[in-house]
Design a protein around this motif. Structure first.
Motif, PDB file in Angstrom:
ATOM      1  N   VAL A 174       1.760  -0.148 -11.408  1.00  0.00           N
ATOM      2  CA  VAL A 174       1.730  -0.235  -9.942  1.00  0.00           C
ATOM      3  C   VAL A 174       2.738   0.789  -9.420  1.00  0.00           C
ATOM      4  CG1 VAL A 174       2.090  -1.683  -7.905  1.00  0.00           C
ATOM      5  CG2 VAL A 174       1.165  -2.703 -10.001  1.00  0.00           C
ATOM      6  N   ILE A 210       0.914   1.420  -3.946  1.00  0.00           N
ATOM      7  CA  ILE A 210       1.412   0.827  -2.693  1.00  0.00           C
ATOM      8  C   ILE A 210       2.066   1.964  -1.908  1.00  0.00           C
ATOM      9  CG2 ILE A 210       3.154  -0.709  -1.697  1.00  0.00           C
ATOM     10  CD1 ILE A 210       2.911  -2.390  -4.333  1.00  0.00           C
ATOM     11  N   SER A 264      -2.488  -0.200   0.369  1.00  0.00           N
ATOM     12  CA  SER A 264      -2.405  -0.513  -1.058  1.00  0.00           C
ATOM     13  C   SER A 264      -3.802  -0.440  -1.631  1.00  0.00           C
ATOM     14  CB  SER A 264      -1.756  -1.871  -1.302  1.00  0.00           C
ATOM     15  OG  SER A 264      -2.506  -2.884  -0.706  1.00  0.00           O
ATOM     16  N   LYS A 265      -3.917   0.109  -2.834  1.00  0.00           N
ATOM     17  CA  LYS A 265      -5.250   0.184  -3.460  1.00  0.00           C
ATOM     18  C   LYS A 265      -5.127   0.081  -4.962  1.00  0.00           C
ATOM     19  CE  LYS A 265      -5.695   5.179  -3.923  1.00  0.00           C
ATOM     20  NZ  LYS A 265      -6.526   6.297  -3.885  1.00  0.00           N
ATOM     21  N   TYR A 319       3.102  -9.125  -1.564  1.00  0.00           N
ATOM     22  CA  TYR A 319       2.238  -8.543  -2.593  1.00  0.00           C
ATOM     23  C   TYR A 319       2.169  -9.456  -3.804  1.00  0.00           C
ATOM     24  CZ  TYR A 319      -0.079  -4.645  -4.976  1.00  0.00           C
ATOM     25  OH  TYR A 319      -0.992  -3.837  -5.588  1.00  0.00           O
ATOM     26  N   ASP A 358      -2.702   2.162 -11.808  1.00  0.00           N
ATOM     27  CA  ASP A 358      -3.841   1.265 -11.586  1.00  0.00           C
ATOM     28  C   ASP A 358      -3.881   0.815 -10.129  1.00  0.00           C
ATOM     29  OD1 ASP A 358      -4.753   0.949 -14.423  1.00  0.00           O
ATOM     30  OD2 ASP A 358      -2.652   0.388 -14.613  1.00  0.00           O
ATOM     31  N   ARG A 359      -2.695   0.695  -9.547  1.00  0.00           N
ATOM     32  CA  ARG A 359      -2.617   0.333  -8.131  1.00  0.00           C
ATOM     33  C   ARG A 359      -1.543   1.203  -7.463  1.00  0.00           C
ATOM     34  NH1 ARG A 359      -2.560  -6.084  -7.184  1.00  0.00           N
ATOM     35  NH2 ARG A 359      -3.900  -6.778  -8.885  1.00  0.00           N
TER      36      ARG A 359
END
Ligand code: ADP
Length: 224
Positions: free
Chosen positions: A36, A213, A223-224, A28, A210-211
């Motif tokens: 995250v 996993i 993951s986005k 990653y 924001d992201r």
């Protein structure tokens, strides 16, 4: 160059008669700022991954890069400097000294590294009032609510302006309202540092991260 990147991380735990692959094939590239979140069922490897990223655990194989420098190429002193000056860790159960005051708890890690500038004291005052704890300096931690304790723990983690904040279930011990407050606080800090957090609370994570996993059996499945 990303602040933190990892390639094919693997961590296995061995006990007398068993072997558990806690994290495997994890690659990653982390952004420099933002939240995250790491999600997944219990036992999916979330805490192990957080510990690998924070240099608390060493991987069996794979590579970790901090500012482009590979972890295994850093000297002991460089690792220590990075951990002490560039990162902070926040735990589900706060990790505060219950019989000490709010101020003593916040200042302690700074004293340990010899940092006692008046500017730092000003920034503690600013953070306390910014996060709704104005006038709490002399309160003994054991007299605070769970939400207040977690906010003190976050201020303590923030006062040295870390570039990466690692948080293991920071809302795990809190009710909905306090969990929301802590996420708002993390969100307001995430413009200037990277926050990597483990959380079970999918609803809060969907709104604030924001992201995301997602891990399953130690592997990244989404993951986005
Ligand atoms: P999570 O945080 O998602 O609950 P963990 O990272 O704690 O998952 O654990 C992943 C797997 O590794 C689990 O099967 C767990 O039992 C195992 N594990 C974690 N830490 C150890 C350890 N110190 N010794 C042996 N097995 C461990």
């Amino acid at each position: 160059m990303p602040i933190l990147e990892c390639r094919k991380l693997k961590k296995t735990y061995h006990s007398k008669d068993s072997r558990t692959v806690a994290v495997t094939n994890f690659s990653y590239e982390f952004p420099d700022t933002g939240i995250v979140a790491i999600q997944g069922k219990s036992g999916s490897g979330k805490s192990t991954l957080l510990c690998l990223l924070a240099m608390v655990e060493e991987p069996d194989s794979g590579q970790l890069f901090y500012d482009g420098k590979e972890y295994s190429s850093l000297t002991g002193a460089e690792k220590l400097r990075f951990i002490r000056e560039e990162t902070s860790f926040v735990f589900q159960h706060y990790g505060l000294f219950e019989d000490m005051t709010v101020w003593e708890n916040i200042i302690l890690p700074l004293r340990m590294v010899g940092e006692t500038r008046s500017q730092t004291k000003e920034s503690i005052g600013f953070l306390l009032s910014h996060f709704g704890l104005e006038g709490y300096e002399k309160r003994i931690v054991s007299t605070l609510s769970g939400g207040e304790k977690q906010r003190v723990a976050l201020i303590r983690a923030l006062v040295k302006s870390p570039r990466i904040l690692f948080a293991d279930e920071p809302t795990g011990a809190l009710d909905e309202e306090n969990g929301e407050e802590v996420m708002k606080m993390l969100s307001s800090m995430s413009g200037s540092c990277l926050i990597i957090m483990v959380s079970h609370n999918t609803e809060l994570v969907e709104r604030y991260a924001d992201r995301i996993i997602t891990l399953k059996d130690g592997m990244k499945v989404r993951s986005k």
